[in-house]
Scaffold this active site. Structure first.
Site, PDB file in Angstrom:
ATOM      1  N   HIS A   1      -0.864  -2.182  -5.236  1.00 53.90           N
ATOM      2  CA  HIS A   1       0.083  -1.479  -4.356  1.00 53.90           C
ATOM      3  C   HIS A   1       1.094  -0.684  -5.173  1.00 53.90           C
ATOM      4  O   HIS A   1       1.068   0.518  -5.210  1.00 53.90           O
ATOM      5  CB  HIS A   1       0.801  -2.451  -3.411  1.00 53.90           C
ATOM      6  CG  HIS A   1       1.486  -1.730  -2.297  1.00 53.90           C
ATOM      7  ND1 HIS A   1       2.619  -0.955  -2.496  1.00 53.90           N
ATOM      8  CD2 HIS A   1       1.183  -1.606  -0.981  1.00 53.90           C
ATOM      9  CE1 HIS A   1       2.978  -0.396  -1.357  1.00 53.90           C
ATOM     10  NE2 HIS A   1       2.125  -0.775  -0.419  1.00 53.90           N
TER      11      HIS A   1
ATOM     12  N   GLU B   1       1.088   3.398  -4.668  1.00 51.32           N
ATOM     13  CA  GLU B   1       2.452   3.926  -4.776  1.00 51.32           C
ATOM     14  C   GLU B   1       2.956   3.613  -6.179  1.00 51.32           C
ATOM     15  O   GLU B   1       2.343   2.829  -6.903  1.00 51.32           O
ATOM     16  CB  GLU B   1       3.382   3.249  -3.755  1.00 51.32           C
ATOM     17  CG  GLU B   1       3.147   3.714  -2.327  1.00 51.32           C
ATOM     18  CD  GLU B   1       3.983   2.917  -1.317  1.00 51.32           C
ATOM     19  OE1 GLU B   1       5.078   2.458  -1.680  1.00 51.32           O
ATOM     20  OE2 GLU B   1       3.499   2.734  -0.189  1.00 51.32           O
TER      21      GLU B   1
ATOM     22  N   HIS C   1      -4.161   0.039   3.424  1.00 50.14           N
ATOM     23  CA  HIS C   1      -4.330   0.815   2.177  1.00 50.14           C
ATOM     24  C   HIS C   1      -5.787   0.792   1.713  1.00 50.14           C
ATOM     25  O   HIS C   1      -6.327   1.811   1.297  1.00 50.14           O
ATOM     26  CB  HIS C   1      -3.435   0.259   1.072  1.00 50.14           C
ATOM     27  CG  HIS C   1      -1.986   0.563   1.277  1.00 50.14           C
ATOM     28  ND1 HIS C   1      -1.508   1.846   1.428  1.00 50.14           N
ATOM     29  CD2 HIS C   1      -0.903  -0.241   1.351  1.00 50.14           C
ATOM     30  CE1 HIS C   1      -0.188   1.811   1.595  1.00 50.14           C
ATOM     31  NE2 HIS C   1       0.202   0.551   1.557  1.00 50.14           N
TER      32      HIS C   1
HETATM   33 CO    CO Z   1       2.181  -0.040   1.543  1.00 49.35          CO
END
Ligand code: CO
Length: 299
Positions: free
Chosen positions: A177, A208, A240
């Site tokens: 993540h 990210e 995701h």
């Molecule tokens: Co997220």
């Protein structure tokens, strides 16, 4: 002569039974509970990794009540609209208190000790400070990756479950993540290096934060792999994994690789479903010495 001896024996037996009962009562007066804390997911198919985690905990702590808490307000609100009530961390602690559980283990199911874990710590400390007599202990189990041992075991757990059909020419891309706040990205950079060192065709990037995929695409392309396997490096294979990793959208990692003429296969299994990962969390829960009610002074 006989009767007093019999009486003495009976009294002794009674005394021992009482001792046993008192000891049991003392134990029973310390009921314990476990709170598993995750970001949460509203994707049905992603729930399976949380259920797998729950099963592992039920096996490791068979007599201990298990509660869930999701940190994401948005996900809890969405689930509530669908008729499914999930506690926040505060609500889960309230529930422990309501049930009289005074020896509580709170396990962070975060991957790194990043910003979300820091927030959890701050929230727990605030709760314990506001309610100093509610619990005898609140043990905090730390996230998946905190020590070198954790890293070794995570490598083992993931590398050991790569597809059997994978050849030496095939690459693997793991999607973590990541975010731009807190120290989590540094841990993930270290994990990425560890994977790539153990196998130069295994990569980790994040959806990210600072360990982006854009830098990796060229490196993967240059290796000319026969196939690229895509896997989430997150607790669950949620939004995701389904969209940013494997989705049809041209921005997804799968589409970016396909656009370069590479063959792609996505395997959407959350880390929470891997026994090697479950073992690390269970170990952190069982072995934590981080009691927020009686904080130990280390330095
Ligand atoms: Co997220």
């Amino acid at each position: 002569m006989r009767q007093p001896r019999l009486l003495r024996s009976l009294l002794l037996a009674l005394f021992l039974v009482c001792q046993f009962c008192l000891a049991s009562l003392a134990q029973a007066a310390q009921p314990s509970g476990i709170v598993l804390v995750a970001f949460g997911t509203s994707v049905d198919s992603a729930q399976s990794s949380l259920m797998d985690m729950e099963e592992a905990y039920a096996k490791a702590f068979p007599d201990t009540p298990l509660l869930w808490a999701y940190t994401s307000d948005k996900i809890r609100a969405k689930l509530a609209r669908e008729g499914q009530k999930v506690f926040s961390v505060r609500e889960a602690l309230d529930e422990c208190a309501r049930r009289g559980l005074v020896d509580v283990r709170v396990q962070s199911l975060h991957i790194t000790p990043g910003e979300e874990f820091s927030q959890l710590q701050r929230l727990l400390v605030r709760y314990v400070t506001l309610h100093p007599t509610l619990f005898d202990h609140v043990w905090l189990g730390h996230p998946l990756l905190e020590s070198s041992r954790d890293l070794e075991e995570v490598l083992c757990a993931v590398m050991g479950t790569l597809p059997a059909a994978r050849t030496a020419r095939d690459a693997v891309v793991l999607m973590g993540h990541g975010n731009n706040r807190g120290p989590g990205d540094l841990t993930l950079a270290c994990v990425a290096t560890a994977f790539n060192t153990s196998d130069p065709r295994v990569f980790l990037a994040t959806v990210e934060g600072g360990n982006g995929f854009a830098e990796l695409v060229h490196e993967i392309e240059a290796q000319k792999p026969d196939k690229v396997y895509l896997q989430p490096f997150m607790l669950v294979a949620g939004d995701h994994a389904q969209n940013d990793l494997a989705g049809e959208d041209e921005e997804s990692w799968a589409s970016q690789l396909k656009a370069r003429g590479l063959k792609v296969e996505a395997r959407l299994t959350g880390l929470g479903s891997l026994p090697g990962i479950q073992n690390i969390f269970v170990r952190h829960t069982a072995e934590t010495t981080d009691d927020l009610v009686h904080p130990a002074k280390i330095f």
